[in-house]
Scaffold this motif. Sequence first.
Motif, short mmCIF file in Angstrom:
data_model
loop_
_atom_site.label_atom_id
_atom_site.label_comp_id
_atom_site.label_asym_id
_atom_site.label_seq_id
_atom_site.Cartn_x
_atom_site.Cartn_y
_atom_site.Cartn_z
N THR A 110 -11.11 -0.91 0.19
CA THR A 110 -11.21 0.44 0.75
C THR A 110 -12.63 0.76 1.21
O THR A 110 -12.87 1.78 1.86
CB THR A 110 -10.80 1.49 -0.28
OG1 THR A 110 -11.74 1.49 -1.36
CG2 THR A 110 -9.39 1.22 -0.81
N PHE A 153 0.07 -3.55 3.44
CA PHE A 153 -1.33 -3.83 3.72
C PHE A 153 -2.12 -4.03 2.43
O PHE A 153 -1.83 -3.39 1.42
CB PHE A 153 -1.96 -2.69 4.52
CG PHE A 153 -1.32 -2.45 5.86
CD1 PHE A 153 -0.24 -1.60 5.99
CD2 PHE A 153 -1.80 -3.09 6.98
CE1 PHE A 153 0.36 -1.38 7.21
CE2 PHE A 153 -1.22 -2.89 8.22
CZ PHE A 153 -0.14 -2.02 8.34
N SER A 154 -3.13 -4.89 2.47
CA SER A 154 -4.02 -5.08 1.33
C SER A 154 -5.43 -5.26 1.84
O SER A 154 -5.66 -5.62 2.99
CB SER A 154 -3.59 -6.29 0.49
OG SER A 154 -3.69 -7.48 1.26
N GLY A 155 -6.41 -5.01 0.97
CA GLY A 155 -7.81 -5.17 1.34
C GLY A 155 -8.67 -4.12 0.68
O GLY A 155 -8.19 -3.22 0.00
N SER A 206 0.84 -1.19 0.00
CA SER A 206 0.00 0.00 0.00
C SER A 206 0.88 1.24 0.00
O SER A 206 1.98 1.22 0.54
CB SER A 206 -0.89 -0.01 1.25
OG SER A 206 -1.39 1.27 1.52
N ARG A 247 -5.18 0.95 9.29
CA ARG A 247 -3.74 0.75 9.35
C ARG A 247 -3.15 1.39 10.61
O ARG A 247 -2.25 0.84 11.25
CB ARG A 247 -3.08 1.32 8.10
CG ARG A 247 -3.48 0.60 6.81
CD ARG A 247 -2.65 1.07 5.63
NE ARG A 247 -2.89 2.44 5.26
CZ ARG A 247 -3.80 2.84 4.37
NH1 ARG A 247 -4.59 1.96 3.78
NH2 ARG A 247 -3.94 4.13 4.07
N ASN A 276 -9.25 -1.89 4.34
CA ASN A 276 -7.90 -1.35 4.36
C ASN A 276 -7.98 0.17 4.20
O ASN A 276 -7.93 0.71 3.10
CB ASN A 276 -7.07 -1.98 3.24
CG ASN A 276 -5.66 -1.41 3.16
OD1 ASN A 276 -5.16 -0.83 4.12
ND2 ASN A 276 -5.02 -1.58 2.01
N SER A 310 -3.32 -8.78 5.56
CA SER A 310 -4.55 -8.77 4.78
C SER A 310 -5.71 -8.30 5.66
O SER A 310 -6.01 -8.92 6.68
CB SER A 310 -4.84 -10.17 4.22
OG SER A 310 -3.80 -10.60 3.37
N MET A 311 -6.37 -7.24 5.22
CA MET A 311 -7.47 -6.66 5.96
C MET A 311 -8.77 -6.74 5.17
O MET A 311 -8.76 -6.70 3.94
CB MET A 311 -7.19 -5.18 6.26
CG MET A 311 -6.03 -4.91 7.19
SD MET A 311 -5.80 -3.13 7.40
CE MET A 311 -4.79 -3.12 8.90
#
Length: 266
Positions: A142, A138-140, A32, A123, A118, A114-115
């Motif tokens: 929005t 971070f990924s996921g 990210s 975060r 995100n 992994s969220m």
Amino acid sequence: MCHSFMLAALSLAFVLAGCRGGAGGKARGAASPDSAPPAAANNVDSLLLVQADGQPKDSLPPGGTQAPAVGEPYSERQLSRIMDTINRRMETAPPHVRDNVYMWGVGRGTINVSMRLNTEAARRAFRKYVCASPVLSFSGSTGLELYTKVGVADTLGVSLRPAAPGFPADAETAEFVLANDGGHVVQTGESYSMAVERGGRWYELPAGGVFHAVGIEVRPGGSRVFVGRLHPLVNNNRPGRYRFFKDVRIEGRKVTLMCDFRLVGC
């Protein structure tokens, strides 16, 4: 004076140490823009592990290693120590953090987190309560992605409907009934997706995670209840119109079943 000097020395040693951790599994995650690359590893503010009151949680353990110098990658040992920290602290993290983070693991010189949702706030919460290190990516979702997937509620005698007219807006789960009144076996798995309507447009409802790769069959004349997790602590759900999507196979042909449901106020 001696006592103050020792405290200052311990604080400096802690800052140089960065996050501690242990071995962990692999996970997929995309970097990210919020994540600093390993080259920023000497940024002492980002290396601190802190409690809610802003005080460091840990001190430098015996034999601990300091963070890499500028431009140097993290070693496997350092990544392993950060993983151990995350594993330990996720067990006691606040509920909204635990519910949002569903997987973390070592990538190529990074720790991928992994969220479900995100966002900058998510975060920030992870760094505050779990681990703050420039090695994190971070990924996921929005929560702002338009959802364009469509499906049908009934086809070839196979239908999908909510188990109740409505569910409370703060409900953890919603149930859906897949009924097979046709002449063919329906095959599916545990995965699903959901969407929420806002202002006449449909948006993805972050509800994903890791689904078990199991084969489920619903034979003619049978039915099965599937559960969708709404994650109210993550999504801050409001009363309104939502959709549940389920991919199935009928005679080897992929079909997307879809049904609308509502979340209602108490």
